[in-house]
Scaffold this active site. Structure first.
Site, PDB file in Angstrom:
ATOM      1  N   ARG A 116      -9.318  -2.393   8.378  1.00 50.18           N
ATOM      2  CA  ARG A 116      -9.976  -1.083   8.336  1.00 50.18           C
ATOM      3  C   ARG A 116     -11.406  -1.196   8.901  1.00 50.18           C
ATOM      4  NH1 ARG A 116     -11.609   3.202   3.643  1.00 50.18           N
ATOM      5  NH2 ARG A 116     -10.596   5.005   4.541  1.00 50.18           N
TER       6      ARG A 116
ATOM      7  N   CYS B  56     -10.518   0.613  -7.875  1.00 53.74           N
ATOM      8  CA  CYS B  56      -9.590   1.107  -6.856  1.00 53.74           C
ATOM      9  C   CYS B  56      -9.550   0.050  -5.769  1.00 53.74           C
ATOM     10  CB  CYS B  56     -10.132   2.429  -6.310  1.00 53.74           C
ATOM     11  SG  CYS B  56      -9.239   3.072  -4.884  1.00 53.74           S
TER      12      CYS B  56
ATOM     13  N   ASP C 282      -2.692   5.068  -3.578  1.00 47.52           N
ATOM     14  CA  ASP C 282      -3.127   6.169  -2.714  1.00 47.52           C
ATOM     15  C   ASP C 282      -2.000   7.176  -2.517  1.00 47.52           C
ATOM     16  OD1 ASP C 282      -5.687   5.334  -2.348  1.00 47.52           O
ATOM     17  OD2 ASP C 282      -5.430   4.582  -0.307  1.00 47.52           O
TER      18      ASP C 282
ATOM     19  N   ASN D 149     -11.173  -2.155   0.036  1.00 49.71           N
ATOM     20  CA  ASN D 149     -10.104  -1.703   0.923  1.00 49.71           C
ATOM     21  C   ASN D 149      -9.528  -2.717   1.895  1.00 49.71           C
ATOM     22  OD1 ASN D 149      -9.355   0.978   0.272  1.00 49.71           O
ATOM     23  ND2 ASN D 149     -11.412   1.640   0.831  1.00 49.71           N
TER      24      ASN D 149
ATOM     25  N   TRP E 278       0.839  -1.189   0.000  1.00 46.99           N
ATOM     26  CA  TRP E 278       0.000   0.000   0.000  1.00 46.99           C
ATOM     27  C   TRP E 278       0.890   1.261   0.000  1.00 46.99           C
ATOM     28  CZ3 TRP E 278      -0.812   3.948   3.723  1.00 46.99           C
ATOM     29  CH2 TRP E 278      -1.839   4.832   3.367  1.00 46.99           C
TER      30      TRP E 278
ATOM     31  N   ASP F  38     -14.358   0.941  -4.872  1.00 47.01           N
ATOM     32  CA  ASP F  38     -13.220   0.699  -3.987  1.00 47.01           C
ATOM     33  C   ASP F  38     -13.293  -0.697  -3.370  1.00 47.01           C
ATOM     34  OD1 ASP F  38     -10.858   1.357  -2.678  1.00 47.01           O
ATOM     35  OD2 ASP F  38     -11.588   3.334  -2.080  1.00 47.01           O
TER      36      ASP F  38
HETATM   37  C1  GLA Z   1      -9.390   4.221  -0.178  1.00 51.92           C
HETATM   38  C2  GLA Z   1      -9.114   4.931  -1.484  1.00 51.92           C
HETATM   39  C3  GLA Z   1      -9.066   6.424  -1.260  1.00 51.92           C
HETATM   40  C4  GLA Z   1     -10.393   6.869  -0.664  1.00 51.92           C
HETATM   41  C5  GLA Z   1     -10.676   6.098   0.602  1.00 51.92           C
HETATM   42  C6  GLA Z   1     -12.063   6.416   1.127  1.00 51.92           C
HETATM   43  O1  GLA Z   1      -8.342   4.344   0.698  1.00 51.92           O
HETATM   44  O2  GLA Z   1      -7.939   4.458  -2.078  1.00 51.92           O
HETATM   45  O3  GLA Z   1      -8.817   7.112  -2.457  1.00 51.92           O
HETATM   46  O4  GLA Z   1     -11.413   6.674  -1.613  1.00 51.92           O
HETATM   47  O5  GLA Z   1     -10.586   4.692   0.397  1.00 51.92           O
HETATM   48  O6  GLA Z   1     -12.333   5.770   2.309  1.00 51.92           O
END
Ligand code: GLA
Length: 726
Positions: free
Chosen positions: A431, A514, A536, A468, A187, A466
């Protein structure tokens, strides 16, 4: 040898040919030939992959390898297109199965084939049991890029378990100086390019995370003979799969390199009931004698022309604004409207609201899964904001993370069984969130309907999709124990299904993939997404090497790059607005800064550069990229050049980390111009050297080069060469 049936619908001399005398199959483009044949044992034996062979340079029939002593019998050392684990195979198998009677031996021989235009399908069958494998081949006549995949069919009348299934094995010629190039990261530090010699052992590139991952990307390039960026043989490939994957690279006893890639066999098991089959992902691969730069350009053209949802003519990426770094979770109607006004003023074309607009989403502790507009932040729903964004001449985009759920959410309180889990075991959070089990039909349908409703009720042109975290405890308790590991396949197939059906129902929708940065970028997801978020990490200097690594497999036409505030949060590094813009203008330009803090001069600079970008974006996004000076060679400098496909425009970016010892910025020798054509220089930012002509021939720009006047710390320049009509 068993020759059951052949059917040939292709004219001789087409891209795919079969010679019935030698039993040799040939796939060709103008530059590349790929060939294999059926040997006397009936195995599909790899014969050739490299530069184009003249039609009269016929390939001899496939002859099995001699093997080596008693330890390496011929059945194992002969390079096969798709070897199952059985007989005496010690290299990586493409397929491994087990039968209910304990037998695990599988030996695949040729059965039949079908040939149709650029498509070839070859059917293999085990020597005694009715397990069949259909191998599919396609060749793109333009780039010579091959597509291979397999379907494993169980006709035995009893269940069997697939323990390992690759899309393909690629066999390279013998050589002792191969170098493997691959991408690794984590990351905020994705797309780091690694080079290592291929030594006599196996090298594994993989993800065990349930998704593509940032740690390795499913791409490889193998060079030999000292090949570099500009010249020399390169064999390269990219696996189109967004779940756990594996690519192994290993030399055999005669130094021939075998590359095998597909589902990651770690924790893999896929039971096939009688009559069932398993499809593998597609593994794309190509060859060029033109170095790593040409390998990238071939992949870029192939992605734009054949992979992306809008191929063969993807719409150029609009200049985008995203509110994440400006507001984090503190989004509301008034704040977003204010940002939208400023964004429109500098020429932004798409306004995207990021995380925080739904459920109880005031931090990353709650709300994921509850895709209803937060009434405190948006008392009248999203309509007023969307109307405002439209009135300002932009389209509207929204952040979603549909595959995830916070335990603190209404969805989880209602359906705690919808997440990947092993009953009675802890559920590891990342997260503060868990992964919904998309392999379940009810979960798939729920996600589809929620998003479909959102798109039906609101005029949304774009999702930033996204993802995450990675998987943990990947149980699927509702399935029979012996079928639970199908989750590795079914989850991703259902993800693709949702993306495809949303696009079909909402043809205007564009999507960005993403995953906390560049964690889900591969040719599988790129069939459904128009752009991707590489990292990011928005530090404009770090981005130079991140973007450089990204472009080895993937086109800058999908590479989102935001201009953010200075000092940047990643390294606390301060850089000028112009430097930040030029770094982002190497890809699809976005702005992710807090525009409410920009002064008039900043806004004027931004407007000028956004305008300038619109005049070069087709070249940058869809042209031919030359990585002239790599930012990763430890030098202070880096430079790229893009040439439009019609050859009328070239764009050059130069970056300086910091000057030292009075060293001048190096002359940049351009590439890919017509030596006889004339090109006029236009400066977008920075200064060329005083003796730089305003207009000169392509030969001049390529041999004399271009001098940029860069001095100081974190300096950048961009110039455009426009071809003059003659
Ligand atoms: C991830 C994405 C960021 C943003 C956050 C929002 O980390 O990579 O660009 O959108 O989530 O929580």
């Amino acid at each position: 040898m068993l020759l059951v049936a052949t059917q040939t619908i292709a004219a001789a001399g087409g891209p795919v040919n079969y010679d019935p005398d030698t039993h040799v199959f040939t796939l060709s483009s103008a530059q590349v030939t790929y060939a294999f044949g059926v040997n006397e044992r009936g195995e599909l034996q790899s014969l050739y992959w490299g530069g184009h062979r003249a039609p009269d340079d016929t390939l001899p029939a496939a002859r099995p390898d001699t093997g080596s002593a008693s330890f390496d019998p011929s059945t194992g050392s002969t390079p096969q297109e798709y070897a199952a684990w059985g007989s005496a195979l010690y290299t990586e198998p493409a397929l491994k199965v087990s039968f209910p009677d304990g037998n695990r031996d599988l030996v695949l021989h040729y059965l039949s084939h079908t040939l149709n235009g650029s498509h070839l399908s070859v059917l293999l069958k085990d020597i005694s049991r009715d397990v069949r494998v259909e191998l599919r081949y396609d060749i793109d006549p333009d780039s010579g890029i091959l597509a291979r995949s397999a379907r494993i069919e169980n006709h035995t009348g009893k269940p069997l378990v697939v323990q390992q299934a690759a899309a393909a094995t690629w066999n390279l010629p013998a050589g002792s100086d191969y170098v493997l190039h691959s991408l690794s990261g984590r990351w905020a530090g994705e797309w780091q390019l690694d080079h290592r010699p291929v030594l006599p052992s196996q090298t594994v590139l993989e993800s065990r995370r349930g998704s593509t991952g940032e740690q390795n990307n499913p791409w490889f390039a193998l060079t030999s003979g000292g090949a570099n960026e500009d010249t020399g043989p390169v064999w390269f490939g990219a696996l189109a799969w967004s779940g756990s994957w594996r690519i192994t690279v290993e030399p055999d006893i005669w130094h021939r390199v075998r590359v095998t890639g597909g589902y990651n066999p770690f924790d893999f098991s896929y039971r096939l009931a009688p009559g069932e089959s398993l499809e593998t992902p597609t593994f794309f691969a190509g060859y060029t004698p033109g170095g790593l730069g040409e390998a990238s350009r071939l992949l870029h053209r192939f992605e734009l022309g054949h992979v992306l949802p809008q191929a063969p003519h993807p719409r150029p990426r609009p200049v985008l604004y995203n509110s994440w770094e400006a507001t984090q979770f503190n989004v509301n109607e008034a704040g977003q409207m204010k940002l939208a006004e400023i964004a429109a003023g500098i020429g932004v074309e798409r306004f995207v609201m990021d995380d925080g607009w739904f459920g109880a989403r005031d931090s990353d502790h709650a709300g994921l899964g509850d895709w209803v507009v937060n009434p405190r932040k948006f008392p009248h729903g999203l309509q007023p904001l969307i109307a405002k964004v439209h009135a300002l001449g932009m389209d509207f985009g929204l952040w979603v993370e549909p595959e995830m759920v916070n335990p603190d959410s209404d969805l989880y309180r209602k359906h705690p069984d919808w997440v990947l889990n092993f009953p009675g075991r802890p559920r590891t959070e990342g997260r503060n969130q868990l992964v919904l089990n998309l392999a379940r039909q009810d979960v798939r349908d729920h996600i589809f309907h929620v998003l479909d409703d959102l798109l039906t009720q609101n005029d949304i042109a774009f999702f930033k999709w996204d993802y995450n975290r990675n998987w943990s405890e990947p149980g699927w308790p509702e399935q029979k124990p012996q079928d639970q590991q199908k989750v590795y396949v079914s989850y991703v197939q259902n993800l693709y299904w949702i993306l495809q059906h949303l696009r079909e129902r909402h043809p205007k929708l564009e999507i960005e993939s993403c995953s906390g940065g560049g964690g889900r970028v591969d040719l599988g997801i790129m069939r459904f997404t128009d752009e991707v978020w590489p990292s990011d990490n928005t530090d404009p200097f770090d981005r130079l090497s991140i973007q450089d690594g990204f472009t080895y497999p993937y086109t800058p036409g999908v590479m989102m790059a935001w201009v953010t505030d200075s000092p940047n949060w990643v390294n606390q590094r301060s850089t000028s607005l112009e430097y930040r813009f030029l770094s982002s203008m190497q890809g699809a330009l976005g702005i992710g800064a807090d525009l409410s803090r920009w002064n008039q001069q900043d806004l004027q600079t931004a407007k000028r550069l956004v305008d300038g970008y619109k005049g070069i974006r087709m070249t940058v996004q869809q042209g031919l990229l030359y990585r002239l000076i790599s930012p990763r060679d430890g030098s202070e400098y880096s430079a790229t050049q893009s040439v439009s496909t019609d050859g009328r425009q070239a764009v050059v970016f130069g970056f300086l980390h910091s000057s030292s010892m009075l060293n001048p910025y190096p002359r940049i020798h351009l590439q890919g111009l017509d030596p006889k054509g004339r090109y006029r220089l236009r400066v977008l930012a920075g200064k060329p050297g005083e003796d730089t002509p305003e207009e000169a021939s392509g030969a001049h720009w390529m041999s004399e080069g271009l001098q940029l006047m860069l001095k100081g710390d974190f300096q950048a320049a961009a110039v455009v060469l426009e071809r003059v009509a003659q």
